[in-house]
Design a protein around this motif. Sequence first.
Motif, PDB file in Angstrom:
ATOM      1  N   MET A 250       0.835  -1.201   0.000  1.00  0.00           N
ATOM      2  CA  MET A 250       0.000   0.000   0.000  1.00  0.00           C
ATOM      3  C   MET A 250       0.874   1.257   0.000  1.00  0.00           C
ATOM      4  SD  MET A 250      -1.074   2.386   2.481  1.00  0.00           S
ATOM      5  CE  MET A 250      -2.526   3.256   3.029  1.00  0.00           C
ATOM      6  N   LYS A 253       2.359   2.108  -3.402  1.00  0.00           N
ATOM      7  CA  LYS A 253       1.403   2.765  -4.296  1.00  0.00           C
ATOM      8  C   LYS A 253       1.120   4.197  -3.827  1.00  0.00           C
ATOM      9  CE  LYS A 253       0.397  -0.473  -7.338  1.00  0.00           C
ATOM     10  NZ  LYS A 253       1.488  -1.416  -6.980  1.00  0.00           N
ATOM     11  N   LEU A 254       1.074   4.374  -2.505  1.00  0.00           N
ATOM     12  CA  LEU A 254       0.831   5.718  -1.971  1.00  0.00           C
ATOM     13  C   LEU A 254       1.961   6.668  -2.377  1.00  0.00           C
ATOM     14  CD1 LEU A 254      -0.806   7.657  -0.184  1.00  0.00           C
ATOM     15  CD2 LEU A 254       0.463   6.790   1.778  1.00  0.00           C
ATOM     16  N   ASP A 256       3.871   6.379  -4.987  1.00  0.00           N
ATOM     17  CA  ASP A 256       3.708   6.646  -6.429  1.00  0.00           C
ATOM     18  C   ASP A 256       2.637   7.714  -6.659  1.00  0.00           C
ATOM     19  OD1 ASP A 256       5.608   4.806  -7.002  1.00  0.00           O
ATOM     20  OD2 ASP A 256       4.219   3.192  -7.527  1.00  0.00           O
ATOM     21  N   LEU A 257       1.547   7.556  -5.912  1.00  0.00           N
ATOM     22  CA  LEU A 257       0.443   8.499  -6.049  1.00  0.00           C
ATOM     23  C   LEU A 257       0.890   9.913  -5.661  1.00  0.00           C
ATOM     24  CD1 LEU A 257      -2.480   7.846  -6.851  1.00  0.00           C
ATOM     25  CD2 LEU A 257      -3.044   7.650  -4.431  1.00  0.00           C
ATOM     26  N   ASN A 258       1.652   9.988  -4.573  1.00  0.00           N
ATOM     27  CA  ASN A 258       2.123  11.298  -4.119  1.00  0.00           C
ATOM     28  C   ASN A 258       3.124  11.901  -5.099  1.00  0.00           C
ATOM     29  OD1 ASN A 258       0.543  11.692  -1.855  1.00  0.00           O
ATOM     30  ND2 ASN A 258       1.916  10.515  -0.529  1.00  0.00           N
ATOM     31  N   LEU A 260       3.005  11.525  -8.282  1.00  0.00           N
ATOM     32  CA  LEU A 260       2.178  12.089  -9.364  1.00  0.00           C
ATOM     33  C   LEU A 260       1.632  13.455  -8.933  1.00  0.00           C
ATOM     34  CD1 LEU A 260       0.173   8.963 -10.607  1.00  0.00           C
ATOM     35  CD2 LEU A 260       2.094  10.113 -11.731  1.00  0.00           C
ATOM     36  N   GLN A 261       1.233  13.539  -7.666  1.00  0.00           N
ATOM     37  CA  GLN A 261       0.714  14.807  -7.162  1.00  0.00           C
ATOM     38  C   GLN A 261       1.813  15.875  -7.151  1.00  0.00           C
ATOM     39  OE1 GLN A 261      -2.322  15.481  -6.622  1.00  0.00           O
ATOM     40  NE2 GLN A 261      -2.423  17.259  -5.259  1.00  0.00           N
ATOM     41  N   GLU A 263       4.241  16.045  -9.161  1.00  0.00           N
ATOM     42  CA  GLU A 263       4.411  16.447 -10.550  1.00  0.00           C
ATOM     43  C   GLU A 263       3.401  17.542 -10.920  1.00  0.00           C
ATOM     44  OE1 GLU A 263       4.776  14.016 -14.763  1.00  0.00           O
ATOM     45  OE2 GLU A 263       4.005  13.027 -12.986  1.00  0.00           O
ATOM     46  N   ARG A 264       2.224  17.442 -10.375  1.00  0.00           N
ATOM     47  CA  ARG A 264       1.198  18.462 -10.644  1.00  0.00           C
ATOM     48  C   ARG A 264       1.471  19.762  -9.905  1.00  0.00           C
ATOM     49  NH1 ARG A 264      -4.315  16.159 -11.708  1.00  0.00           N
ATOM     50  NH2 ARG A 264      -5.162  18.085 -10.859  1.00  0.00           N
ATOM     51  N   ASP A 267       5.092  21.068  -5.002  1.00  0.00           N
ATOM     52  CA  ASP A 267       5.220  21.554  -3.633  1.00  0.00           C
ATOM     53  C   ASP A 267       6.188  20.656  -2.867  1.00  0.00           C
ATOM     54  OD1 ASP A 267       4.985  22.169  -0.971  1.00  0.00           O
ATOM     55  OD2 ASP A 267       2.807  22.366  -1.006  1.00  0.00           O
ATOM     56  N   GLU A 269       6.643  20.174   0.125  1.00  0.00           N
ATOM     57  CA  GLU A 269       6.064  19.482   1.273  1.00  0.00           C
ATOM     58  C   GLU A 269       5.502  18.104   0.878  1.00  0.00           C
ATOM     59  OE1 GLU A 269       5.378  20.155   4.848  1.00  0.00           O
ATOM     60  OE2 GLU A 269       7.210  21.282   4.506  1.00  0.00           O
ATOM     61  N   ILE A 270       5.229  17.912  -0.421  1.00  0.00           N
ATOM     62  CA  ILE A 270       4.768  16.583  -0.843  1.00  0.00           C
ATOM     63  C   ILE A 270       5.916  15.579  -0.721  1.00  0.00           C
ATOM     64  CG2 ILE A 270       3.810  15.235  -2.750  1.00  0.00           C
ATOM     65  CD1 ILE A 270       2.451  17.815  -3.712  1.00  0.00           C
ATOM     66  N   ARG A 273       6.107  14.616   2.748  1.00  0.00           N
ATOM     67  CA  ARG A 273       5.047  13.652   3.053  1.00  0.00           C
ATOM     68  C   ARG A 273       5.494  12.232   2.683  1.00  0.00           C
ATOM     69  NH1 ARG A 273      -0.663  13.024   3.436  1.00  0.00           N
ATOM     70  NH2 ARG A 273      -0.781  15.129   4.230  1.00  0.00           N
ATOM     71  N   TYR A 277       6.123   9.164   5.451  1.00  0.00           N
ATOM     72  CA  TYR A 277       5.444   7.861   5.418  1.00  0.00           C
ATOM     73  C   TYR A 277       6.464   6.729   5.458  1.00  0.00           C
ATOM     74  CZ  TYR A 277       0.629   9.383   4.797  1.00  0.00           C
ATOM     75  OH  TYR A 277      -0.608   9.910   5.017  1.00  0.00           O
TER      76      TYR A 277
ATOM     77  N   GLU B  33      -3.119   7.853 -12.154  1.00  0.00           N
ATOM     78  CA  GLU B  33      -3.579   7.625 -10.781  1.00  0.00           C
ATOM     79  C   GLU B  33      -4.577   6.471 -10.734  1.00  0.00           C
ATOM     80  OE1 GLU B  33      -3.216  12.214  -9.074  1.00  0.00           O
ATOM     81  OE2 GLU B  33      -4.967  11.598 -10.233  1.00  0.00           O
ATOM     82  N   LEU B  36      -2.758   3.161 -11.126  1.00  0.00           N
ATOM     83  CA  LEU B  36      -2.061   2.805  -9.883  1.00  0.00           C
ATOM     84  C   LEU B  36      -3.024   2.191  -8.870  1.00  0.00           C
ATOM     85  CD1 LEU B  36       0.246   5.838  -8.998  1.00  0.00           C
ATOM     86  CD2 LEU B  36       0.823   3.435  -8.752  1.00  0.00           C
ATOM     87  N   LEU B  40      -3.336  -1.495  -7.125  1.00  0.00           N
ATOM     88  CA  LEU B  40      -3.385  -1.674  -5.679  1.00  0.00           C
ATOM     89  C   LEU B  40      -4.586  -2.527  -5.290  1.00  0.00           C
ATOM     90  CD1 LEU B  40      -2.331  -0.914  -2.809  1.00  0.00           C
ATOM     91  CD2 LEU B  40      -3.823   1.086  -2.905  1.00  0.00           C
ATOM     92  N   GLN B  44      -4.371  -6.065  -3.275  1.00  0.00           N
ATOM     93  CA  GLN B  44      -4.995  -6.224  -1.962  1.00  0.00           C
ATOM     94  C   GLN B  44      -6.100  -7.278  -2.018  1.00  0.00           C
ATOM     95  OE1 GLN B  44      -4.012  -4.620   0.928  1.00  0.00           O
ATOM     96  NE2 GLN B  44      -2.321  -3.653  -0.170  1.00  0.00           N
ATOM     97  N   THR B  84      -5.651   4.641   1.187  1.00  0.00           N
ATOM     98  CA  THR B  84      -4.529   5.153   0.405  1.00  0.00           C
ATOM     99  C   THR B  84      -4.875   6.514  -0.199  1.00  0.00           C
ATOM    100  OG1 THR B  84      -3.965   2.862  -0.098  1.00  0.00           O
ATOM    101  CG2 THR B  84      -2.917   4.567  -1.439  1.00  0.00           C
ATOM    102  N   ASP B  89      -1.571  13.020  -0.975  1.00  0.00           N
ATOM    103  CA  ASP B  89      -1.544  14.477  -0.923  1.00  0.00           C
ATOM    104  C   ASP B  89      -2.716  15.096  -1.671  1.00  0.00           C
ATOM    105  OD1 ASP B  89       0.458  16.656   0.028  1.00  0.00           O
ATOM    106  OD2 ASP B  89      -0.272  17.319  -1.936  1.00  0.00           O
TER     107      ASP B  89
END
Lengths: 497, 95
Positions: A250, A253-254, A256-258, A260-261, A263-264, A267, A269-270, A273, A277, B33, B36, B40, B44, B84, B89
């Motif tokens: 998990m 993947k989190l 990876d997701l962050n 991507l964020q 990249e947008r 910031d 602070e990401i 984050r 984690y 996204e 991904l 996941l 799971q 998740t 963010d």
Amino acid sequence: MSPDPMHDQMSITRRHFFGRSAAGLGGLALAAMLPRPALAGPDPAALARMLGPHFAPRAKRIIYLFQSGGPSQVDLFDYKPRLNKEHGQQLPDSVRHGQRLTGMSANQSSIPLAGSPFKFRQWGGSGAWVSELLPRTASIADELCIVRSMWTEAINHDPAITFFQTGSQIAGRPSMGAWLSYGLGSDNDNLPAFVVLVSAGQGGQPLYARLWGSGFLDSRYQGVQFRSGKEPVLYLSSPDGVCGSGRRAMLDKLADLNRLQFERELDPEIESRIAQYELAYRMQTSVPDVTDLAAEPDEVFELYGDDARKPGTYAANCLLARRLAERGVRFIQLYHQGWDQHGNLAGAIRGQCQETDQASAALVTDLKRRGLLDDTLVVWGGEFGRTSYCQGKLSPDEFGRDHHPRCFTMWMAGGGVKPGLTYGHTDDYGYNLADESGAPINPTKDHDTPGAVHVHDLQATMLHLLGIDHERLNYLYQGRRFRLTDVHGHVKRELLA
Amino acid sequence: MLAQHALPASNSDQARIADMFRRLAGRSPNDREAALLLDLLAEQRALYAQQPDEAAKLLGVGEAPPDDSRDKPELAALTIVAQTIMNSDAAVWQR
């Protein structure tokens, strides 16, 4: 003009921006962001010059035993027989010089001197004066660098403790542990560089998480509080029904997701984050390991005292501090509340000392026998001292002391300070800082006042011992370079070994 | 609860994930996204299919009782996906 190293965070972003147009996001490896993020900027050499260490350090870590409330120096370290001789007489105006008192005693019709009811004597080869309240601390007097000439500008608790921790009386700046974490990074990737331990159930003047906050520094530098009991760090363990491999999958993947964020939004602070984690995942193993005192042998509990078996006590926290120090935690901040003796001083201070004396001394002894005292700086002290005159009614078995910022005592041990030194003087009334002859001196923070140690001087000296020039470690925020010592502070070389 | 809400069998995995993401982040997930999170969910799902007891334990966390008519491993896997997204963010609005 060379690029400004202070734009580190935005330059990560800038590099990322250009990187994205050429090689894509893959250039930003997670691993490279973790330990020293600021070094990812365009001019690592300039950043390294600004961050630490700036010269060979004497200490690698600090254990700060904060005695919150303001311990009474005239009952513990600063022996003033004249107060006993003139007990009950008024504090002479010629001594006070109309200096401000707190609102709590300014309107008293009488401010009678109060001699300490506790016996003092000199200890060890160094002959340091310590009262009977601190027999264990006294027994290691030759290890201590006792500073009797501390002074601060703040007269009330919160501004005073905020001043000690952040260099400003107004909340919002980074705490000292955050500055060190920012400047020196971490020596243990599995634990936070800045850990906070608060004695449980003490009451007294309140403490707030902002005292160990990171202010305008990246949030990964803030202190992490370890509590006593089953969950030392709240929300750290996985919930029931989540196994290690499931959590790992998990988190991957989190992250990876962050990314991507990131990249947008670009910031920084990401990135923090993501890093936090990952640290939290590693702490799921490292925190139970460090906080489990069960494997400590009986003799260790004898050294620190029986209280050390009770989680959350000052003694248990001192022992935990040693375990954190062994594992390379940079800054370990303890707090023990309850030193605010406006009344009922004689009884209350005895209790405070019983809770803290043995464990404070044990920590120094324990670090020394493990060879850790050489590179661990231990600091003991409160946010200000207490008045030599009585607050409230002076009766034979009852008296109190008000806040006193003009002189008070702290001690340090290990980490490159001079052992067996008692530094600085106060006048015979324990009211003003004085020179060797006892004549009052008027210290200023604007230049180095010999014999006097301002809060910023202490901060500058502590940073110096960790290899940091307090004038070089700074951070550009809202158009201004900020330092722990603001625009003040002098390294007190007389305190160094 | 969010996962339970998103679970109705008529919805595809894509629709479930898009629904949860929109509720938490205030926008639709982009393709990467969504991909991904689909991965996941598959991971799971496989994990909890092998450990139905663990799935039941996870669903026992919290105050709202789970809907017993749902397939527990399926609901547990979707719960992890919801966690998740909640921890990402994209779901943070103030800092």
